[in-house]
Design an enzyme around this catalytic site. Structure first.
Site, mmCIF file in Angstrom:
data_model
loop_
_atom_site.group_PDB
_atom_site.id
_atom_site.type_symbol
_atom_site.label_atom_id
_atom_site.label_comp_id
_atom_site.label_asym_id
_atom_site.label_seq_id
_atom_site.Cartn_x
_atom_site.Cartn_y
_atom_site.Cartn_z
ATOM 1 N N ASP A 296 0.845 -1.194 0.000
ATOM 2 C CA ASP A 296 0.000 0.000 0.000
ATOM 3 C C ASP A 296 0.880 1.243 0.000
ATOM 4 O OD1 ASP A 296 -2.178 -1.654 0.046
ATOM 5 O OD2 ASP A 296 -2.945 -0.981 1.984
ATOM 6 N N ARG A 349 -7.661 -4.752 -6.230
ATOM 7 C CA ARG A 349 -6.605 -3.759 -5.993
ATOM 8 C C ARG A 349 -5.286 -4.177 -6.642
ATOM 9 N NH1 ARG A 349 -7.634 -2.017 0.375
ATOM 10 N NH2 ARG A 349 -9.867 -1.598 0.154
#
Length: 457
Positions: A296, A349
């Site tokens: 992330d 994602r």
């Protein structure tokens, strides 16, 4: 130490010859159909003290098969420890490699590739002398590249090598590409002294120390939470190095390299890049079975390359930009390159993008991603280029959940049982040079090269 490649090519026998082997009790039957003939290219791609990486390409020369098992034997105690593109088991010296879900069907003259890591001992690492595909023997000669190619000179082959399909491409062990080359480049610890760590306490101290350093992780380190990584660090995994239960947090620091590590069962993120961290290279790592993101990147971070990683048995792969209301900090930043990653069944994602422009997603392999591949949201600009999508129902789109749409340009992608996705708007130009692999070759390139254990560092 990296050694030169060795290559052995084996050409098929006839079905009649195979039948005699079965009758003699030298081969056993399997449930998949028998091939009438086969060809195998076996390559030792890299080698180091105590281990090596092998790559195998098998070509079916007979009728189409649905399901295959390739078998061979090692004579010097080699033991396979990790495989990709096949399910590998070993009993004594005999190795059995069976197809996985996406490569079980082999048409006539169809080929597939897989690879593995294995240990080798002081007896050396001789090549296997024979292979069988669904109990049909693939036999032929062996050629070994030498430094001399002039006939009659020492070391030169006395007969021409038997033709074969080339082995799968293996990426170079070095070569930073993408956004992390900008803003002065990314060198990590450079030539600083090396520290080897084998437990959580030593790893925590080394990562958090001031000054440049090269940190080598050895063995499996069990930990929890997030370990802070300070500026000017190179974090390298020795063969088999694993971080289990925790993750690495890069917060406001710069010039960091993280390579060749296996992350599993992390309880937050595996790698978190935040608070305007810059010049980060995340390369050749493997991620599985974690809680939140594998990688992330958020809160104004910039100039990041994420390359040659594999994510499998995991839901949320890579988030870029953590929330819709953080545009003031993120706009003009979050410039990231994602290339040659293997999104191996990771559900979503891959990545999900907010605000960053341009974000470059190129030459990645997407396989059976149950949610979606790429999402461009909140006015981001994403270039989706030269990727290979296989069995992906939603390859790329604009907007996601409550996030408004971004912009997305797609070009030169390859689709297998997957639709082209949603595009719209324009994306800023890419400022760095890069070489784009042909999209149809990306699957073989990435499965041969992505993940931990595929390079020697």
């Amino acid at each position: 130490m990296r050694t030169g490649r060795r290559r052995m090519t084996l050409i098929a026998t006839t079905a009649a010859a195979t039948a005699s082997l079965v009758a003699a009790g030298l081969l056993t039957s399997v449930s998949a159909q028998a091939a009438a003939g086969c060809r195998v290219a076996y390559t030792v791609a890299s080698q180091w003290p105590g281990g090596f990486t092998g790559n195998v390409t098998v070509t079916n020369l007979g009728d189409a098969v649905s399901g295959w098992t390739l078998r061979w034997s090692y004579a010097a105690g080699q033991q396979v420890s990790q495989a990709w593109g096949a399910t590998v088991s070993q009993s004594g010296g005999q190795v059995s490699a069976a197809n996985v879900d996406y490569n079980g069907n082999l048409a006539t003259n169809g080929s597939t590739s897989f690879g593995f890591n294995a240990s080798a001992n002081s007896a050396g690492n001789p090549d296997p002398t024979s292979f069988t595909l669904n109990n049909v023997a693939c036999t032929g000669g062996t050629t070994t590249p030498t430094t001399s190619t002039t006939p009659g000179t020492p070391g030169a082959p006395t007969t021409p090598p038997i033709p074969s399909d080339p082995p799968p491409s293996v990426p170079p062990p070095t070569g930073l590409v993408g956004w992390a080359t900008q803003n002065g480049g990314t060198t990590g610890g450079g030539g600083a002294p090396t520290t080897t760590v084998t437990n959580a306490s030593a790893l925590t101290s080394a990562l958090n120390a001031t000054g440049a350093a090269v940190i080598r992780v050895s063995g499996t380190i069990s930990c929890s939470g997030m370990l802070r990584v300070r500026s000017n660090k190179t974090v390298l995994g020795n063969s088999g190095a694993t971080i289990a239960g925790c993750g690495l947090n890069v917060s406001g620091d710069r010039n960091i390299i993280i390579r060749n590590l296996t992350f599993r069962n992390w309880n937050d993120d595996a790698i978190n890049v935040q608070e305007s961290a810059t010049n980060i290279w995340i390369d050749h790592n493997t991620f599985s079975n974690g809680y939140d993101g594998a990688v992330d990147i958020k809160r104004g971070s910039d100039f990041v390359t994420v390359s040659w990683n594999r994510v499998f048995s995991h839901d949320k792969a890579m988030l870029l930009g953590h929330s819709d209301d953080n545009g003031a900090q993120d706009t003009g930043h979050l410039r990231v390159s994602y290339h040659h990653n293997w999104f191996d069944g990771s559900r979503q994602r891959n990545p999900r993008v907010r605000f960053g422009n341009p974000v470059h997603v190129f030459n990645n392999y997407y396989r059976a991603n149950g949610g979606y591949g790429v999402a461009s949201t909140e006015n981001a600009g994403v270039l989706v280029e030269g990727n290979y999508f296989e069995n992906v129902n939603d390859t790329y789109h604009l907007g996601e959940a409550d996030s408004g749409p971004g912009r997305l340009v797609a070009r030169n992608n390859h689709f297998v049982n997957s639709p082209a996705g949603q595009t719209g708007g324009s994306v800023a130009s890419i400022p760095y040079s890069y070489q784009l692999d042909t999209a149809s070759t990306v699957k073989s390139i990435v499965t041969a090269g992505a993940g931990a254990g595929r390079i020697t560092v």
